[in-house]
Design a protein around this motif. Structure first.
Motif, PDB file in Angstrom:
ATOM      1  N   ASN A 213       0.863  -1.181   0.000  1.00 38.46           N
ATOM      2  CA  ASN A 213       0.000   0.000   0.000  1.00 38.46           C
ATOM      3  C   ASN A 213       0.898   1.229   0.000  1.00 38.46           C
ATOM      4  N   ASP A 215       1.072   4.489   0.511  1.00 38.05           N
ATOM      5  CA  ASP A 215       0.413   5.636   1.119  1.00 38.05           C
ATOM      6  C   ASP A 215       1.386   6.807   1.202  1.00 38.05           C
ATOM      7  N   THR A 255      -0.486   8.612  -4.761  1.00 36.15           N
ATOM      8  CA  THR A 255      -1.293   7.931  -3.742  1.00 36.15           C
ATOM      9  C   THR A 255      -2.683   8.529  -3.606  1.00 36.15           C
ATOM     10  N   SER A 259      -5.130   5.556  -5.843  1.00 37.17           N
ATOM     11  CA  SER A 259      -5.555   4.530  -4.892  1.00 37.17           C
ATOM     12  C   SER A 259      -6.959   4.047  -5.208  1.00 37.17           C
TER      13      SER A 259
END
Length: 428
Positions: A213, A215, A255, A259
């Motif tokens: 992920n 982020d 991000t 996403s």
């Protein structure tokens, strides 16, 4: 000399005649925006960090029960590789929009098309979309149509005007220390092509065995890597005023806009990241770039709300907090590791400095005035000057969302950039 002046005057007069009918049409293309703005309280000029109330554009809406906005990648929006003559450039998001027909497959778009597509598909607020699209138009557009290229150059009608496109906008739009594009000086003048090593730096920041992920914390690590690499390897590394803003956007937008809106919130996993950047392979060693293949993944859901200027300001300041050098305008002076920052206080006549830019309101003021006024004015052409294009575009596409009324006026002392060999092409 008199002959040249007369020639320029005749060209300007011809352009005014050609655009006499076009510019009112361009203005009317935002009539929905203008009407929506003038009929609501949000039309009043607002403080920089106030988000717009609602949106006058026709935006895809979330399902009321799942809060999910599915993006269609079938039928007319099925992925299609670019064909001969289609333009693709340094922005993977714009490339993906063109590959799916949300922007013209040709890669030649207009301000309004870009704002709508970026908001509908990625959730980019029209305040950000407006200022970036206007800036792209002023930096590298065809002044006879106000169209711009997401990739390489194109010529305007009748051979008048032309555009370098985003691929030719190094140090004006795409800058050194990009997330995945190499510094132009290190790659034979190419600052537009994805460099696999740069992508691998980002990809490897998540464990090989996990979906990952990416982020903002991960992006912060990657931002530090790209900035330090340019300082340590590019003797002509230039980090001008535009880069202070735009390279942060190119990192944080990864991000914030790519996403997937999942049941676990916004998640940018490895497969989604590879899809948007046109990269294939199941492990770090197997990664390969397929140029022009940027695509929106299957079963991908847009963020549930819009990402506005205020959100970007906070993200950018988060990156700065992890690396204060990101707020220092400057560059290498002809050798590696010679990064020499300029004093923003001196550069702006005491109006802005690095400490003041840590205030989100001041940061937004700096971004607005730099991208919509100062840099276009420095790099302006006789055509944009004669037709008053700069002020017209700003009033149509930016002021409905953002007012600079409370911002300190910004000027730049451009004479101070002479020590940086990498400034070439930036207008300084």
């Amino acid at each position: 000399m008199l002959y040249q002046l007369a020639k320029v005057f005749r060209l300007s007069l011809l352009l005014q005649l050609l655009l006499g009918s076009f510019l009112p049409i361009a203005a009317s293309s935002m009539s929905d925006l203008d009407n929506a703005s003038s009929s609501s309280p949000s039309a009043t000029r607002r403080c920089p960090l106030t988000k717009p109330n609602g949106s006058p554009l026709k935006v895809k809406r979330a399902n009321s029960t799942t809060n999910a906005i599915p993006i269609d990648v079938s039928g007319e929006h099925e992925f299609r590789m670019p064909q001969k003559g289609d333009r693709r450039g340094p922005c993977p998001g714009l490339n993906a929009l063109a590959n799916h027909g949300y922007l013209p497959h040709s890669g030649i778009t207009t301000i309004f098309e870009a704002i709508v597509a970026c908001q509908n598909i990625f959730g980019m607020g029209p305040d950000i979309g407006g200022i970036l699209s206007v800036y792209a138009t002023l930096m590298d557009a065809d002044p006879t149509t106000l169209s711009w290229s997401i990739g390489g150059p194109f010529n305007g009608p009748l051979g008048l005007g032309g555009s370098d496109g985003l691929s030719g906008s190094h140090n004006k739009f795409e800058s050194d220390s990009s997330p995945t594009r190499g510094d132009a000086f290190l790659h034979g003048g190419d600052g537009s092509t994805l460099q696999l090593d740069y992508f691998k730096w980002l990809y490897s920041l998540q464990p090989e065995s996990s979906p990952g992920n990416y982020d903002l914390d991960v992006i912060m690590q990657h931002r530090r890597k790209t900035f330090d690499f340019s300082k340590q390897n590019n003797p002509n590394f230039f980090y001008g005023p535009a880069a202070v803003i735009l390279t942060q956007a190119s990192h944080t937008f990864i991000t914030r806009l790519m996403s997937n809106n999942t049941e676990n919130g916004l998640v940018l996993d490895k497969n989604t990241l590879k899809s948007f950047f046109g990269v294939t392979g199941n492990s770090l060693d197997e990664l390969q770039v397929l140029p022009g293949s940027e695509r929106i993944p299957e079963n991908w859901y847009r963020r549930p709300d819009d990402h506005h200027l205020v959100d970007f300001a906070i993200d950018a300041l988060t990156l700065y907090s992890g690396n204060p050098d990101l707020l220092k305008v400057g560059g290498n002076t002809g050798t590696v590791n010679s990064f020499t920052p300029l004093d923003l206080d001196d550069l702006t006549g005491g109006v802005y400095n690095a400490q003041r830019l840590t205030d989100p309101n001041i940061f937004v003021c700096f971004m607005y005035q730099l991208l919509s006024d100062v840099l276009p004015d420095i790099i302006k052409t006789p055509v944009t000057s004669t037709l008053g294009i700069i002020s017209q575009l700003v009033s149509q596409y930016i002021l409905p969302y953002y007012s600079p009324d409370n911002c300190p006026a910004l000027t730049l002392d451009t004479s101070k950039f002479g020590i940086y060999p990498g400034r070439q092409g930036s207008g300084f």
